[in-house]
Design a protein around this motif. Sequence first.
Motif, PDB file in Angstrom:
ATOM      1  N   ASP A  53      28.566  44.583  39.844  1.00 50.84           N
ATOM      2  CA  ASP A  53      29.562  45.659  39.872  1.00 50.84           C
ATOM      3  C   ASP A  53      30.922  45.156  40.341  1.00 50.84           C
ATOM      4  OD1 ASP A  53      27.846  47.577  38.889  1.00 50.84           O
ATOM      5  OD2 ASP A  53      27.224  48.264  40.883  1.00 50.84           O
ATOM      6  N   GLY A  54      31.269  43.956  39.942  1.00 54.51           N
ATOM      7  CA  GLY A  54      32.571  43.403  40.278  1.00 54.51           C
ATOM      8  C   GLY A  54      32.693  42.856  41.683  1.00 54.51           C
ATOM      9  N   LYS A  55      31.600  42.816  42.440  1.00 57.01           N
ATOM     10  CA  LYS A  55      31.638  42.303  43.802  1.00 57.01           C
ATOM     11  C   LYS A  55      30.819  41.019  43.891  1.00 57.01           C
ATOM     12  CE  LYS A  55      31.916  46.869  45.890  1.00 57.01           C
ATOM     13  NZ  LYS A  55      31.260  47.819  46.786  1.00 57.01           N
ATOM     14  N   ALA A  56      31.389  40.031  44.588  1.00 59.43           N
ATOM     15  CA  ALA A  56      30.671  38.773  44.791  1.00 59.43           C
ATOM     16  C   ALA A  56      29.623  38.973  45.877  1.00 59.43           C
ATOM     17  CB  ALA A  56      31.633  37.667  45.188  1.00 59.43           C
ATOM     18  N   ARG A  57      28.420  38.459  45.631  1.00 57.45           N
ATOM     19  CA  ARG A  57      27.324  38.601  46.587  1.00 57.45           C
ATOM     20  C   ARG A  57      26.663  37.239  46.817  1.00 57.45           C
ATOM     21  NH1 ARG A  57      25.187  44.290  46.087  1.00 57.45           N
ATOM     22  NH2 ARG A  57      27.133  45.394  45.852  1.00 57.45           N
ATOM     23  N   TRP A  58      26.130  37.071  48.019  1.00 62.72           N
ATOM     24  CA  TRP A  58      25.368  35.885  48.375  1.00 62.72           C
ATOM     25  C   TRP A  58      23.968  36.339  48.771  1.00 62.72           C
ATOM     26  CZ3 TRP A  58      27.335  30.810  48.719  1.00 62.72           C
ATOM     27  CH2 TRP A  58      28.710  30.701  48.476  1.00 62.72           C
ATOM     28  N   PHE A  59      22.953  35.913  48.043  1.00 64.20           N
ATOM     29  CA  PHE A  59      21.572  36.289  48.323  1.00 64.20           C
ATOM     30  C   PHE A  59      20.838  35.063  48.855  1.00 64.20           C
ATOM     31  CE2 PHE A  59      17.115  36.901  47.298  1.00 64.20           C
ATOM     32  CZ  PHE A  59      16.905  38.201  47.710  1.00 64.20           C
ATOM     33  N   THR A  60      20.374  35.129  50.096  1.00 65.86           N
ATOM     34  CA  THR A  60      19.646  34.013  50.691  1.00 65.86           C
ATOM     35  C   THR A  60      18.210  34.052  50.208  1.00 65.86           C
ATOM     36  OG1 THR A  60      21.047  34.105  52.647  1.00 65.86           O
ATOM     37  CG2 THR A  60      18.974  32.914  52.856  1.00 65.86           C
ATOM     38  N   ILE A  61      17.810  32.990  49.527  1.00 63.55           N
ATOM     39  CA  ILE A  61      16.449  32.887  49.015  1.00 63.55           C
ATOM     40  C   ILE A  61      15.491  32.497  50.129  1.00 63.55           C
ATOM     41  CG2 ILE A  61      14.960  31.613  47.431  1.00 63.55           C
ATOM     42  CD1 ILE A  61      17.394  31.461  45.539  1.00 63.55           C
ATOM     43  N   GLY A  62      15.871  31.520  50.924  1.00 61.55           N
ATOM     44  CA  GLY A  62      15.024  31.093  52.025  1.00 61.55           C
ATOM     45  C   GLY A  62      15.519  29.795  52.616  1.00 61.55           C
ATOM     46  N   LYS A  63      14.896  29.392  53.720  1.00 61.37           N
ATOM     47  CA  LYS A  63      15.258  28.138  54.381  1.00 61.37           C
ATOM     48  C   LYS A  63      14.594  26.964  53.683  1.00 61.37           C
ATOM     49  CE  LYS A  63      15.265  30.196  58.935  1.00 61.37           C
ATOM     50  NZ  LYS A  63      14.622  30.137  60.237  1.00 61.37           N
ATOM     51  N   PHE A  64      15.264  25.832  53.754  1.00 60.83           N
ATOM     52  CA  PHE A  64      14.711  24.616  53.191  1.00 60.83           C
ATOM     53  C   PHE A  64      13.448  24.253  53.949  1.00 60.83           C
ATOM     54  CE2 PHE A  64      14.299  19.990  53.138  1.00 60.83           C
ATOM     55  CZ  PHE A  64      14.180  19.795  51.776  1.00 60.83           C
ATOM     56  N   GLY A  65      12.420  23.874  53.239  1.00 64.47           N
ATOM     57  CA  GLY A  65      11.133  23.520  53.834  1.00 64.47           C
ATOM     58  C   GLY A  65      10.063  24.425  53.267  1.00 64.47           C
ATOM     59  N   ALA A  66       8.859  24.240  53.747  1.00 66.74           N
ATOM     60  CA  ALA A  66       7.726  24.992  53.216  1.00 66.74           C
ATOM     61  C   ALA A  66       7.973  26.489  53.363  1.00 66.74           C
ATOM     62  CB  ALA A  66       6.443  24.608  53.941  1.00 66.74           C
ATOM     63  N   PRO A  67       7.781  27.293  52.368  1.00 62.65           N
ATOM     64  CA  PRO A  67       7.359  27.019  51.004  1.00 62.65           C
ATOM     65  C   PRO A  67       8.517  26.747  50.053  1.00 62.65           C
ATOM     66  CG  PRO A  67       7.469  29.373  51.269  1.00 62.65           C
ATOM     67  CD  PRO A  67       7.884  28.746  52.595  1.00 62.65           C
ATOM     68  N   TRP A  68       9.757  26.720  50.551  1.00 59.49           N
ATOM     69  CA  TRP A  68      10.904  26.618  49.662  1.00 59.49           C
ATOM     70  C   TRP A  68      11.323  25.167  49.457  1.00 59.49           C
ATOM     71  CZ3 TRP A  68      11.463  30.529  46.784  1.00 59.49           C
ATOM     72  CH2 TRP A  68      11.187  31.797  47.252  1.00 59.49           C
ATOM     73  N   THR A  69      10.809  24.593  48.384  1.00 58.24           N
ATOM     74  CA  THR A  69      11.297  23.290  47.945  1.00 58.24           C
ATOM     75  C   THR A  69      12.455  23.546  46.992  1.00 58.24           C
ATOM     76  OG1 THR A  69       9.798  23.244  46.053  1.00 58.24           O
ATOM     77  CG2 THR A  69       8.983  22.299  48.136  1.00 58.24           C
ATOM     78  N   VAL A  70      13.122  22.492  46.582  1.00 55.37           N
ATOM     79  CA  VAL A  70      14.250  22.649  45.661  1.00 55.37           C
ATOM     80  C   VAL A  70      13.773  23.260  44.346  1.00 55.37           C
ATOM     81  CG1 VAL A  70      16.026  21.396  44.378  1.00 55.37           C
ATOM     82  CG2 VAL A  70      15.507  20.747  46.729  1.00 55.37           C
ATOM     83  N   GLU A  71      12.627  22.800  43.844  1.00 51.51           N
ATOM     84  CA  GLU A  71      12.119  23.319  42.576  1.00 51.51           C
ATOM     85  C   GLU A  71      11.742  24.799  42.688  1.00 51.51           C
ATOM     86  OE1 GLU A  71      10.687  20.537  44.053  1.00 51.51           O
ATOM     87  OE2 GLU A  71      11.900  19.115  42.919  1.00 51.51           O
ATOM     88  N   ASN A  72      11.071  25.166  43.778  1.00 49.89           N
ATOM     89  CA  ASN A  72      10.682  26.569  43.966  1.00 49.89           C
ATOM     90  C   ASN A  72      11.914  27.471  44.095  1.00 49.89           C
ATOM     91  OD1 ASN A  72       8.024  25.817  43.939  1.00 49.89           O
ATOM     92  ND2 ASN A  72       7.758  25.907  46.158  1.00 49.89           N
ATOM     93  N   ALA A  73      12.909  27.006  44.828  1.00 47.30           N
ATOM     94  CA  ALA A  73      14.124  27.802  45.006  1.00 47.30           C
ATOM     95  C   ALA A  73      14.865  27.960  43.681  1.00 47.30           C
ATOM     96  CB  ALA A  73      15.025  27.162  46.053  1.00 47.30           C
TER      97      ALA A  73
END
Length: 172
Positions: free
Chosen positions: A22-42
């Motif tokens: 809707d015309g607004k910039a947003r930042w959505f945090t997926i998760g912290k680096f490390g288990a379970p968030w690897t680069v591929e999963n993120a």
Amino acid sequence: MTGFGVRFQGRRKSFVLKYSFDGKARWFTIGKFGAPWTVENARAEARRLTGRIAEGVDPMAEKHSAKIERKQAFTIGELCDRYMEAAEAGLILTRLNRPKKASTLEIDTGRIKRHIKPLIGGLPVKDVDQPTVRRMISDSGIKDAASPRAMCIVPMLRLLQRLKRCRTAWRT
């Protein structure tokens, strides 16, 4: 405008999806680096979220509404407290359509304090089902079904059933 990258917050590394809605910039945090968030999963999660954004769904709004819903979820402990308030006020009737006696209220209070609240008091009411009650019985340490402790479980389970039936009337 959708991008993906790693944002640094102090010493923590987080995977972040930057998008506009809707015309607004947003930042959505997926998760912290490390288990379970690897680069591929993120990256896979970022692709999934990008698809949802393309469908017209705002991930931040979904996250916010889920958070509000969790806060508003009724826990078994809160339900027990409201049940006891209503029972002490004479609003909970027995099968003979009379208010509960003081001795019965003491027994119910004891069962709630000793069994229900310590074992499942923090669970949302909607998450309590038959397997949860079975775990509660096994966690209470009862091995013999004919033991006096086992005989106390049956009225406790009936009390839990009454609590679940009455929850909608107390929701304010």
